[in-house]
Design a protein around this motif. Sequence first.
Motif, short mmCIF file in Angstrom:
data_model
loop_
_atom_site.label_atom_id
_atom_site.label_comp_id
_atom_site.label_asym_id
_atom_site.label_seq_id
_atom_site.Cartn_x
_atom_site.Cartn_y
_atom_site.Cartn_z
N GLU A 157 26.31 7.14 -61.01
CA GLU A 157 25.90 6.25 -62.10
C GLU A 157 26.25 6.85 -63.46
N ALA A 158 26.11 8.16 -63.58
CA ALA A 158 26.47 8.83 -64.83
C ALA A 158 27.97 8.72 -65.08
N TYR A 159 28.74 8.80 -64.00
CA TYR A 159 30.20 8.69 -64.11
C TYR A 159 30.59 7.27 -64.53
N LYS A 160 29.91 6.28 -63.93
CA LYS A 160 30.18 4.89 -64.29
C LYS A 160 29.90 4.65 -65.77
N LYS A 161 28.80 5.21 -66.24
CA LYS A 161 28.43 5.05 -67.65
C LYS A 161 29.47 5.67 -68.56
N LYS A 162 29.96 6.85 -68.17
CA LYS A 162 30.98 7.53 -68.96
C LYS A 162 32.27 6.70 -69.00
N LEU A 163 32.66 6.16 -67.86
CA LEU A 163 33.89 5.35 -67.80
C LEU A 163 33.74 4.05 -68.57
N ALA A 164 32.52 3.49 -68.57
CA ALA A 164 32.29 2.23 -69.29
C ALA A 164 32.49 2.39 -70.78
#
Length: 204
Positions: A157-164
């Motif tokens: 989820e942290a990775y998704k947030k970073k990519l977003a």
Amino acid sequence: MKVQDARYVMSNSDYMKCPDPVLPEYAFIGRSNVGKSSLINMLTGKKALAKTSQQPGKTQLINHFIVNEIWYLVDLPGYGYAKVAKTEREKWEKMINDYLYNRPNLICTFVLIDVRHSALAVDLEFMAQLGEAGIPFHIIFTKADKLKPGQVITQVEAYKKKLADIWEEIPPMFVTSAEKNEGRDPILQTIEAYNKAFQNSQKS
């Protein structure tokens, strides 16, 4: 998809010497020591198909494996840290880029990320380059067995947030563990769907 057969075909430093581009192929790449060889062996069900090593930078060529005689799995050298000279790293980088940017039958590139680590600049920069070049890619998180399930979810989820913060559309993601055979079916199903689309495009 059931993997009935997987075998090594050839290794090259020049994409123009790779097998004739008549079958769909899928490249696997990540930072050194991300668990790429273990993942490839897990996907194919062949324990020693790709050579695993504790030494970063072991893969140094473009390695082609043919699966079920209908598609290629391509094992690419890692990017980022490896105990090699700068000139050697630059040679690898050119070899990888020449392949990724020019291979006509490359359907998708799978970028491997160690799920234990937060988003690293070297990974984000590599994916940005793929995006800028219009090269489709998916993300595979490896080594999920090294964390508790809740920690894996938090990391992803942290990775998704970073990519977003960077991407309008987040690429598809898979969570895997070569040790526990986790994530194998979703990746193979994705490849199977791409293969069918490729076959249909050849007919039209």
